[in-house]
Write a protein that holds these residues in place. Structure first.
Motif, PDB file in Angstrom:
ATOM      1  N   HIS A   1       0.852  -1.188   0.000  1.00  0.00           N
ATOM      2  CA  HIS A   1       0.000   0.000   0.000  1.00  0.00           C
ATOM      3  C   HIS A   1       0.886   1.235   0.000  1.00  0.00           C
ATOM      4  O   HIS A   1       1.852   1.314   0.750  1.00  0.00           O
ATOM      5  CB  HIS A   1      -0.891   0.020   1.243  1.00  0.00           C
ATOM      6  N   HIS A   2       0.571   2.193  -0.852  1.00  0.00           N
ATOM      7  CA  HIS A   2       1.231   3.487  -0.815  1.00  0.00           C
ATOM      8  C   HIS A   2       0.279   4.524  -1.368  1.00  0.00           C
ATOM      9  O   HIS A   2      -0.167   4.411  -2.502  1.00  0.00           O
ATOM     10  CB  HIS A   2       2.532   3.495  -1.623  1.00  0.00           C
TER      11      HIS A   2
ATOM     12  N   ASP B   1      -2.213  10.125   2.015  1.00  0.00           N
ATOM     13  CA  ASP B   1      -2.271   9.865   3.455  1.00  0.00           C
ATOM     14  C   ASP B   1      -0.893   9.589   4.051  1.00  0.00           C
ATOM     15  O   ASP B   1      -0.755   9.453   5.259  1.00  0.00           O
ATOM     16  CB  ASP B   1      -3.242   8.731   3.791  1.00  0.00           C
ATOM     17  N   GLY B   2       0.139   9.505   3.212  1.00  0.00           N
ATOM     18  CA  GLY B   2       1.504   9.338   3.696  1.00  0.00           C
ATOM     19  C   GLY B   2       1.832   7.966   4.243  1.00  0.00           C
ATOM     20  O   GLY B   2       2.816   7.799   4.934  1.00  0.00           O
ATOM     21  N   ILE B   3       1.017   6.967   3.932  1.00  0.00           N
ATOM     22  CA  ILE B   3       1.237   5.623   4.474  1.00  0.00           C
ATOM     23  C   ILE B   3       1.935   4.743   3.438  1.00  0.00           C
ATOM     24  O   ILE B   3       1.554   4.732   2.272  1.00  0.00           O
ATOM     25  CB  ILE B   3      -0.095   4.975   4.899  1.00  0.00           C
ATOM     26  N   LEU B   4       2.955   4.022   3.883  1.00  0.00           N
ATOM     27  CA  LEU B   4       3.653   3.055   3.047  1.00  0.00           C
ATOM     28  C   LEU B   4       3.673   1.736   3.804  1.00  0.00           C
ATOM     29  O   LEU B   4       4.084   1.689   4.959  1.00  0.00           O
ATOM     30  CB  LEU B   4       5.089   3.501   2.772  1.00  0.00           C
ATOM     31  N   ILE B   5       3.195   0.678   3.163  1.00  0.00           N
ATOM     32  CA  ILE B   5       3.250  -0.668   3.739  1.00  0.00           C
ATOM     33  C   ILE B   5       3.883  -1.575   2.697  1.00  0.00           C
ATOM     34  O   ILE B   5       3.467  -1.594   1.545  1.00  0.00           O
ATOM     35  CB  ILE B   5       1.847  -1.195   4.111  1.00  0.00           C
ATOM     36  N   THR B   6       4.895  -2.309   3.094  1.00  0.00           N
ATOM     37  CA  THR B   6       5.586  -3.207   2.183  1.00  0.00           C
ATOM     38  C   THR B   6       5.888  -4.520   2.892  1.00  0.00           C
ATOM     39  O   THR B   6       5.938  -4.569   4.110  1.00  0.00           O
ATOM     40  CB  THR B   6       6.875  -2.540   1.640  1.00  0.00           C
TER      41      THR B   6
ATOM     42  N   THR C   1       5.855  -0.905   7.987  1.00  0.00           N
ATOM     43  CA  THR C   1       4.867   0.157   7.875  1.00  0.00           C
ATOM     44  C   THR C   1       5.522   1.482   8.246  1.00  0.00           C
ATOM     45  O   THR C   1       6.226   1.568   9.256  1.00  0.00           O
ATOM     46  CB  THR C   1       3.677  -0.082   8.833  1.00  0.00           C
ATOM     47  N   VAL C   2       5.293   2.500   7.423  1.00  0.00           N
ATOM     48  CA  VAL C   2       5.736   3.859   7.717  1.00  0.00           C
ATOM     49  C   VAL C   2       4.515   4.743   7.536  1.00  0.00           C
ATOM     50  O   VAL C   2       3.868   4.709   6.492  1.00  0.00           O
ATOM     51  CB  VAL C   2       6.862   4.318   6.759  1.00  0.00           C
TER      52      VAL C   2
ATOM     53  N   GLY D   1      -0.748  19.140  23.129  1.00  0.00           N
ATOM     54  CA  GLY D   1       0.584  19.693  23.350  1.00  0.00           C
ATOM     55  C   GLY D   1       1.714  18.808  22.863  1.00  0.00           C
ATOM     56  O   GLY D   1       2.853  19.239  22.811  1.00  0.00           O
ATOM     57  N   ALA D   2       1.419  17.566  22.515  1.00  0.00           N
ATOM     58  CA  ALA D   2       2.450  16.657  22.000  1.00  0.00           C
ATOM     59  C   ALA D   2       2.627  16.894  20.500  1.00  0.00           C
ATOM     60  O   ALA D   2       1.722  17.375  19.827  1.00  0.00           O
ATOM     61  CB  ALA D   2       2.062  15.209  22.259  1.00  0.00           C
ATOM     62  N   ALA D   3       3.785  16.555  20.011  1.00  0.00           N
ATOM     63  CA  ALA D   3       4.082  16.743  18.593  1.00  0.00           C
ATOM     64  C   ALA D   3       3.686  15.496  17.800  1.00  0.00           C
ATOM     65  O   ALA D   3       3.722  14.382  18.325  1.00  0.00           O
ATOM     66  CB  ALA D   3       5.562  17.016  18.407  1.00  0.00           C
ATOM     67  N   PRO D   4       3.321  15.671  16.530  1.00  0.00           N
ATOM     68  CA  PRO D   4       3.084  14.501  15.686  1.00  0.00           C
ATOM     69  C   PRO D   4       4.411  13.779  15.426  1.00  0.00           C
ATOM     70  O   PRO D   4       5.476  14.378  15.521  1.00  0.00           O
ATOM     71  CB  PRO D   4       2.500  15.086  14.404  1.00  0.00           C
ATOM     72  N   VAL D   5       4.343  12.497  15.113  1.00  0.00           N
ATOM     73  CA  VAL D   5       5.540  11.692  14.874  1.00  0.00           C
ATOM     74  C   VAL D   5       5.345  10.830  13.632  1.00  0.00           C
ATOM     75  O   VAL D   5       4.246  10.717  13.100  1.00  0.00           O
ATOM     76  CB  VAL D   5       5.862  10.779  16.081  1.00  0.00           C
ATOM     77  N   VAL D   6       6.418  10.208  13.205  1.00  0.00           N
ATOM     78  CA  VAL D   6       6.380   9.240  12.115  1.00  0.00           C
ATOM     79  C   VAL D   6       6.591   7.861  12.738  1.00  0.00           C
ATOM     80  O   VAL D   6       7.556   7.648  13.479  1.00  0.00           O
ATOM     81  CB  VAL D   6       7.482   9.525  11.069  1.00  0.00           C
ATOM     82  N   LEU D   7       5.677   6.949  12.461  1.00  0.00           N
ATOM     83  CA  LEU D   7       5.777   5.582  12.975  1.00  0.00           C
ATOM     84  C   LEU D   7       6.542   4.733  11.957  1.00  0.00           C
ATOM     85  O   LEU D   7       6.220   4.725  10.768  1.00  0.00           O
ATOM     86  CB  LEU D   7       4.392   4.972  13.181  1.00  0.00           C
ATOM     87  N   LEU D   8       7.565   4.035  12.420  1.00  0.00           N
ATOM     88  CA  LEU D   8       8.286   3.033  11.628  1.00  0.00           C
ATOM     89  C   LEU D   8       8.099   1.722  12.375  1.00  0.00           C
ATOM     90  O   LEU D   8       8.559   1.574  13.507  1.00  0.00           O
ATOM     91  CB  LEU D   8       9.770   3.385  11.515  1.00  0.00           C
ATOM     92  N   ARG D   9       7.391   0.782  11.751  1.00  0.00           N
ATOM     93  CA  ARG D   9       7.059  -0.485  12.415  1.00  0.00           C
ATOM     94  C   ARG D   9       7.524  -1.649  11.554  1.00  0.00           C
ATOM     95  O   ARG D   9       7.270  -1.679  10.345  1.00  0.00           O
ATOM     96  CB  ARG D   9       5.557  -0.567  12.629  1.00  0.00           C
ATOM     97  N   VAL D  10       8.209  -2.612  12.166  1.00  0.00           N
ATOM     98  CA  VAL D  10       8.651  -3.827  11.488  1.00  0.00           C
ATOM     99  C   VAL D  10       8.066  -5.011  12.244  1.00  0.00           C
ATOM    100  O   VAL D  10       8.345  -5.198  13.419  1.00  0.00           O
ATOM    101  CB  VAL D  10      10.190  -3.931  11.437  1.00  0.00           C
TER     102      VAL D  10
END
Length: 86
Positions: A5-6, A10-15, A23-24, A33-42
């Motif tokens: 999926h890419h 929506d900025g999602i990449l699944i391979t 998954t990214v 008050g928290a900042a958004p982040v980028v999830l990198l999951r294996v």
């Protein structure tokens, strides 16, 4: 590596690599008050392991530069340029 999926909207990449899935995706702030982040999951079921990293935007960009640099060392995107160092 099979792209599952890419969607740039929506900025999602699944391979997938074998049974492992990478998954990214951007994650909204976890709390006010928290900042958004980028999830990198294996997720590697064969090894019975799951790893996740929450990267701030600067860390995500640094990782992307390092991955691009390593890829360009193996197969340059253009034969007319030298890959820059990260």
């Amino acid at each position: 590596m099979a792209l599952v999926h890419h969607d740039p909207r929506d900025g999602i990449l699944i391979t997938k690599i074998g049974q492992a899935e990478i998954t990214v995706r951007p994650e909204p702030p976890a709390s006010t008050g928290a900042a958004p982040v980028v999830l990198l999951r294996v997720d590697a079921p064969m090894l019975d392991s799951l790893a996740a990293a929450y990267l701030d935007p600067d860390e995500a960009r640094a990782l992307a530069r390092s991955l691009l640099w390593a890829a360009d060392q193996l197969r340059p995107a253009s034969p007319w340029r030298t890959p820059p160092r990260p």
